[in-house]
Design a protein around this motif. Structure first.
Motif, mmCIF file in Angstrom:
data_model
loop_
_atom_site.group_PDB
_atom_site.id
_atom_site.type_symbol
_atom_site.label_atom_id
_atom_site.label_comp_id
_atom_site.label_asym_id
_atom_site.label_seq_id
_atom_site.Cartn_x
_atom_site.Cartn_y
_atom_site.Cartn_z
ATOM 1 N N ALA B 16 8.162 -6.789 -8.594
ATOM 2 C CA ALA B 16 8.935 -5.957 -7.671
ATOM 3 C C ALA B 16 8.161 -4.788 -7.091
ATOM 4 O O ALA B 16 8.148 -4.586 -5.894
ATOM 5 C CB ALA B 16 10.173 -5.448 -8.382
ATOM 6 N N SER B 17 7.467 -4.069 -7.918
ATOM 7 C CA SER B 17 6.835 -2.858 -7.393
ATOM 8 C C SER B 17 5.718 -3.167 -6.421
ATOM 9 O O SER B 17 5.692 -2.655 -5.305
ATOM 10 C CB SER B 17 6.308 -2.019 -8.557
ATOM 11 O OG SER B 17 5.346 -2.754 -9.265
ATOM 12 N N VAL B 18 4.799 -4.027 -6.838
ATOM 13 C CA VAL B 18 3.675 -4.356 -5.965
ATOM 14 C C VAL B 18 4.183 -5.045 -4.719
ATOM 15 O O VAL B 18 3.764 -4.742 -3.597
ATOM 16 C CB VAL B 18 2.662 -5.251 -6.701
ATOM 17 C CG1 VAL B 18 1.548 -5.670 -5.763
ATOM 18 C CG2 VAL B 18 2.080 -4.509 -7.883
ATOM 19 N N ALA B 20 7.086 -4.855 -3.209
ATOM 20 C CA ALA B 20 7.769 -3.983 -2.262
ATOM 21 C C ALA B 20 6.767 -3.189 -1.454
ATOM 22 O O ALA B 20 6.882 -3.051 -0.242
ATOM 23 C CB ALA B 20 8.694 -3.039 -3.008
#
Lengths: 286, 384
Positions: B16-18, B20
């Motif tokens: 999710a973080s990367v 996004a």
């Protein structure tokens, strides 16, 4: 879980959460992605391969150091030249030009709203064979101007020109921070004009000089347009190597490794400088 | 430990973080709800020209659609964008001839067109593009992979006031081996094409695997040519340097790169196709042909094929030929309805007078088998 709850119990921390998330997503995650790519095999496009140090080995076994040295050298030269050029100008803006200072500040600011590339191409037309300067010199005085465009000197000229406001304005603030009473007291105590400058004005305006130098150095070490447009690629800065790796060479991992190297070198240099100068003190917080 | 089948795109779905961050930074204005209907939206990845308002606005108004086009100036970068996960962003990709059949179709980055719908358009093109046109088809000759439109010879450019056309054509690539040219020529910053050019100057065909001797010869030639050059720069820099007299010629280049200066009246500047050289059949010139293909986007826009049909229209094809940036011949000039729209000045700008013989004297741009190795040598030579 209870630890998380207690961490979030303080309203300040809860209020800071959005900015923490934003920083994680917008700043830390891209950096991690770049670092991750730098350990992937050359010319691959995924982050899920066996990590390797091949890209870093390549950097240190080929002539990439030449680009890095050019970038660091040109950035350092830009900072030194700008310090020498901007100090008297900044001094003039604060102490000498009076009501003309605002107009002069505007003159230095206005070019910032024009694209850097357009300004650099403008200088190409100024220096190119038969252009504004060589054409005028030849027409008026019959003088043939030697080669300046497409030389390292032209690159340095472009960098000094582009980054001048980033040195000038912090330096102006730094000089403005020197209380007039200090200068007057020094003069009253018998200091010469040179002594006042060396022992009062320069030390007290150092914060502006330091902030300007740091800002200019960090921006200049990442410069690429000046070497491309004014230098005709006579020299290749490290940023150009990074661009080539991500485009023509289709080698994202190498590009990422070069970017990590540049970030590391710049961070170390900046940290060394900041260890010698307390930024909080410089900014007047204590 | 690691799943080698995972692509970056898959990774983005699960991290999710990367994901996004990368999605936000790379897709930017193209980000959209995952399953939104796309019948009023079209995204085009292309060389300059197709992204101009002159070409896009009439299509936008006629379809009431949002059409976004991003222009890049080299094929490898565009292919990379699809490889790196943007296959679900773009609907059309416009790159040079070899990539569709040799790279993008095998990697399933593009999908074939409806042959019955599109092949009739080839019937109206210039004779060399009649169906089944090699670069528009897959290896089997059954699948239609894209539409051909802009094309042109691309070897080098001279100022004919300084170096006559006849001299340049006769000397060919050897011109750049002449020590007397030192300090009088430029190099266009298209590094993929410069690899081709250096191979030709070194005296061998770029489009085949190279022996160790040829690689060594390439390195020596690259260093010598770079040492003798006056400037490396973009098209604007090359044309300005030619007009001002800073340089007398530049590699690589052709009607594509010199057309803006010719359109401005500098007809003494000319793309040259050498009469002989080390390329297949003893030819000396290299040519490019753009092929526009439909991206294998899982949520492909129905407007992709509509746009491909739209640019076949004689008036639009003429607009494409003279859209902002560079000016180029188009295959649709085989249709008299399209050809009559070109003024004499426009035909002069694109070197129509010699186009047929230049294309006949050129081989079509291809993929260099050991491109990575040669490009690395070229880039290292820049710093030597």
């Amino acid at each position: 879980m209870s630890g998380t709850n207690s961490f979030l119990a303080q309203p300040g921390r809860r209020a800071a959460l959005p900015i923490v998330v934003l920083l994680l997503l917008g700043f830390i995650a891209p950096l991690l992605a770049v670092v991750g790519f730098s350990f992937m095999p050359p010319r691959t496009f995924g982050l899920w391969h066996e990590p390797t140090l091949e890209n870093y080995e390549k950097i240190f076994t080929d002539n990439t150091y030449v680009s890095l040295l050019w970038s660091l050298g040109l950035a350092s030269a830009t900072v030194v030249l700008l310090a020498l050029i901007c100090y008297p100008v900044a001094y003039g803006l604060v102490r000498v030009f009076g009501r003309w200072s605002t107009a002069l500040t505007l003159l230095f600011t206005i070019p910032l709203i024009v694209s850097e590339n357009i300004r650099l191409y403008g200088w190409v037309l100024f220096f190119i064979k038969g252009g504004v300067l060589p054409g005028t010199l030849k027409a008026l005085f019959g003088v043939e101007m030697g080669d300046f465009l497409f030389t390292p000197a032209a690159v340095l000229f472009g960098m000094v020109y582009v980054y001048l406001p980033f040195m000038l304005f912090p330096m102006t603030l730094g000089i403005a921070m020197v209380p007039n009473q200090m200068r007057e007291a020094a003069r009253d105590l018998g200091a010469t004009r040179w002594q006042v400058f060396r022992e009062v004005e320069l030390p007290l305006s150092t914060p502006g000089l330091m902030i300007g130098s740091l800002l200019t150095f960090v921006l200049a070490v990442g410069a690429i347009a000046e070497a491309k447009v004014l230098g005709g690629q006579r020299i290749i800065p490290i940023t150009h190597d990074i661009e080539i790796a991500f485009t023509y060479a289709q080698n994202w991992p190498l590009g990422a490794a070069l970017a990590v190297l540049l970030m590391l070198v710049v961070s170390v240099l900046v940290l060394i400088v900041l260890r010698r100068f307390d930024l909080d003190q410089i900014l007047g917080k204590r | 430990m690691f799943d080698s089948n995972l692509t970056r795109r898959n990774f983005m779905k699960t991290s999710a973080s990367v994901a996004a961050t990368l999605a936000a930074s790379q897709m930017g204005p193209f980000s959209r709800p995952a399953f939104a209907a796309r019948d009023k939206e079209l995204n085009i990845l292309c060389w300059e020209g197709y992204n101009s308002a002159q070409v896009l606005d009439p299509f936008r108004s006629s379809k009431g659609a949002t059409v976004k086009a991003e222009s890049l100036t080299n094929d490898p970068t565009m292919i990379n964008r699809l490889r790196a996960g943007e296959i679900n962003v773009w609907d059309l990709i416009n790159v040079n001839n070899p990539w569709a059949r040799k790279v993008m179709l095998p990697e399933k980055l593009i999908k074939p067109l409806d042959r019955a719908k599109f092949e009739p358009y080839f019937e109206k093109m210039l004779p060399q593009f009649k169906p089944p046109y090699k670069w528009a088809m897959d290896d089997s000759g059954k699948e239609l992979l894209g539409m051909a439109q802009r094309f042109g010879p691309y070897s080098f450019v001279v100022n004919t006031d300084k170096i006559s056309r006849a001299t340049a054509e006769d000397q060919g690539w050897d011109l750049f081996n002449d020590p007397k040219l030192a300090g009088r020529f430029g190099i266009l910053e298209s590094d993929d094409w410069n690899v081709f050019g250096i191979c030709c100057i070194a005296g061998f065909n770029p489009y085949k695997p190279h022996s160790a001797e040829e690689v060594a010869k390439f390195e020596e030639t690259a260093k010598r040519v770079l040492k003798n050059k006056k400037v490396v720069g973009d098209i604007a820099t090359m044309n300005q340097a030619l007009v001002s007299g800073e340089i007398d010629c530049h590699l690589t280049g052709g009607s594509y790169s010199v057309s803006p200066a010719r359109a401005d009246g500098h007809l003494n500047l000319r793309g040259i196709t050498p009469k002989k050289g080390p390329l297949a059949g003893g030819k000396g010139g290299i040519a490019w042909i753009e092929i526009t293909s439909v991206v294998n986007n899982p949520e492909s826009s129905p407007l992709a094929e509509a746009f491909l049909e739209y640019v076949q229209d004689p008036v639009v094809a003429h607009t494409v030929a003279f859209a902002e940036g560079t000016f180029n011949p188009v295959t649709q000039m085989g249709n008299p309805e399209c050809f009559k729209l070109f003024s004499k000045e426009q035909l002069d700008a694109i070197q129509w007078d010699s186009l047929e013989e230049e294309m006949a004297g050129s081989v079509e741009y291809d993929i260099v088998p050991d491109y990575d190795k040669l490009l690395d040598i070229w880039n290292a030579a820049k710093k030597s």
